[in-house]
Design an enzyme around this catalytic site. Sequence first.
Site, PDB file in Angstrom:
ATOM      1  N   HIS A 173      -7.545  -5.795  -0.045  1.00  0.00           N
ATOM      2  CA  HIS A 173      -6.322  -5.026   0.156  1.00  0.00           C
ATOM      3  C   HIS A 173      -5.569  -5.565   1.380  1.00  0.00           C
ATOM      4  O   HIS A 173      -5.998  -5.331   2.514  1.00  0.00           O
ATOM      5  CB  HIS A 173      -6.763  -3.569   0.385  1.00  0.00           C
ATOM      6  CG  HIS A 173      -5.652  -2.576   0.444  1.00  0.00           C
ATOM      7  ND1 HIS A 173      -4.883  -2.249  -0.648  1.00  0.00           N
ATOM      8  CD2 HIS A 173      -5.189  -1.814   1.465  1.00  0.00           C
ATOM      9  CE1 HIS A 173      -4.007  -1.327  -0.314  1.00  0.00           C
ATOM     10  NE2 HIS A 173      -4.158  -1.045   0.974  1.00  0.00           N
TER      11      HIS A 173
ATOM     12  N   SER B 285       0.817  -1.209   0.000  1.00  0.00           N
ATOM     13  CA  SER B 285       0.000   0.000   0.000  1.00  0.00           C
ATOM     14  C   SER B 285       0.855   1.265   0.000  1.00  0.00           C
ATOM     15  O   SER B 285       1.726   1.407  -0.848  1.00  0.00           O
ATOM     16  CB  SER B 285      -0.958  -0.070   1.195  1.00  0.00           C
ATOM     17  OG  SER B 285      -2.072   0.739   0.956  1.00  0.00           O
TER      18      SER B 285
END
Length: 417
Positions: free
Chosen positions: A397, A256
């Site tokens: 994610h 990320s």
Amino acid sequence: LGEDFAEAQQKKANYDESQIAPYTLPDLLQTATGKHVSTAEDWTQLRRPEILALFEQHVYGKTPAPSTWGKVDFKVTEVKKDALGGKATRKFIHISLPEHPAWKGMEVMLYTPNGLGKPAPCFVGPSFGGNHAVSTEKDVPLSTRWMRPNKEKNIIDNKATEESRGNESSRWPLEMIIAQGCAVATYYYGDIEPDHADGWKEGLRAALSKDGAATEWKDGDWGAIGAWSWGLQRIADYLETDSDVNAKQLAVIGHSRLGKTSLWTGAQDQRFGVVISNNSGEGGAAIMRRNFGETTAVITKAFPHWFTKTYTSYSNNEASCPIDKHMLIALAAPRAIYIASAVEDEWADPKGEFLSGLNAEPVFALFGKKGYGVREQPAIDTPVGDTIAYHVRTGKHDVTSYDWEQYLKFVKRHFEK
Ligand code: GTR
């Protein structure tokens, strides 16, 4: 505006391919003076430095020169030879800048496999939660630094608690990595500076500036991603001195915002022979000219401190930016790079992440290196590629053991060649 703003924008974003306006990517292989690059030598001598400078100027800012920070001190503060039930040696290394004591330094945690009989290839990556969150070993010191509020993860009053131990361990499968004969070096990204708009005032960036936090950061100065990346590069400096690690076999990894950091680290520091981007998304691997999921406007409003100031001027104005993210992937060439997406992580634009690798292929080809071997985004859970690799996995994610299985195979394939 921070995390809440970014989260609220997730519901309003565009997730419809047909709504993406046509765009043209900047030409990778044409120099500023109009010369077409057709050899590896011209890439290395002419075009690569130009593109690196463009990323400094327009996206992440320029990392100060080594003379700015001066001497780097490494102090090994603990060696535990029977970590992970005897399978690994665990070390803690305090890295500091004696000429800049305003910066409190960083605590590196290094696990190396026991009984390997040779120096190990090593993954190097920052963590979101600190060493005690990466490891489940109870004797890892609890980080005392500022942390982003998170009740679920037992971060109370911006501090880690005993209950927060191991809360990032699913993203760092230490036993699995060690069993594959690889080492891991990690540090808490907040050791560099707290991750909020004013965080730089309490961290490395202010400590290195001439007047501390008195002057705001200007266009072209480094943002937080640049500073976190600096930390990874100092870990590489230390690893070059540690005989348990093969410093010619370093893989930089991040998830990320720290995946953006990993890509920028691989671009700047060629000691990392493998570069891994896990769900790095906007500001990372995703093509910025695609209006899909997070956008330049949102990311620079939510997290202006991650980038150099200039980057904000490309909000709703991507076409005028002289770079796009295929150029960031190309900066890894001819080294190996792995880009990973997750199918439910539409905010990070999985297809845009795929496309940056695909469009970087001409640079790898100059070195005789192969890319994906496919032109279309592959099916879910079907890794593709050679020197540039890609997968989109099932799920959200995150970093999972599926991701790590692919990275371990990739690292071995490239370093054992
Ligand atoms: C989100 C941000 C993303 C990504 C993510 C993370 O809020 O919009 O760009 O960086 O945070 O780092 O977890």
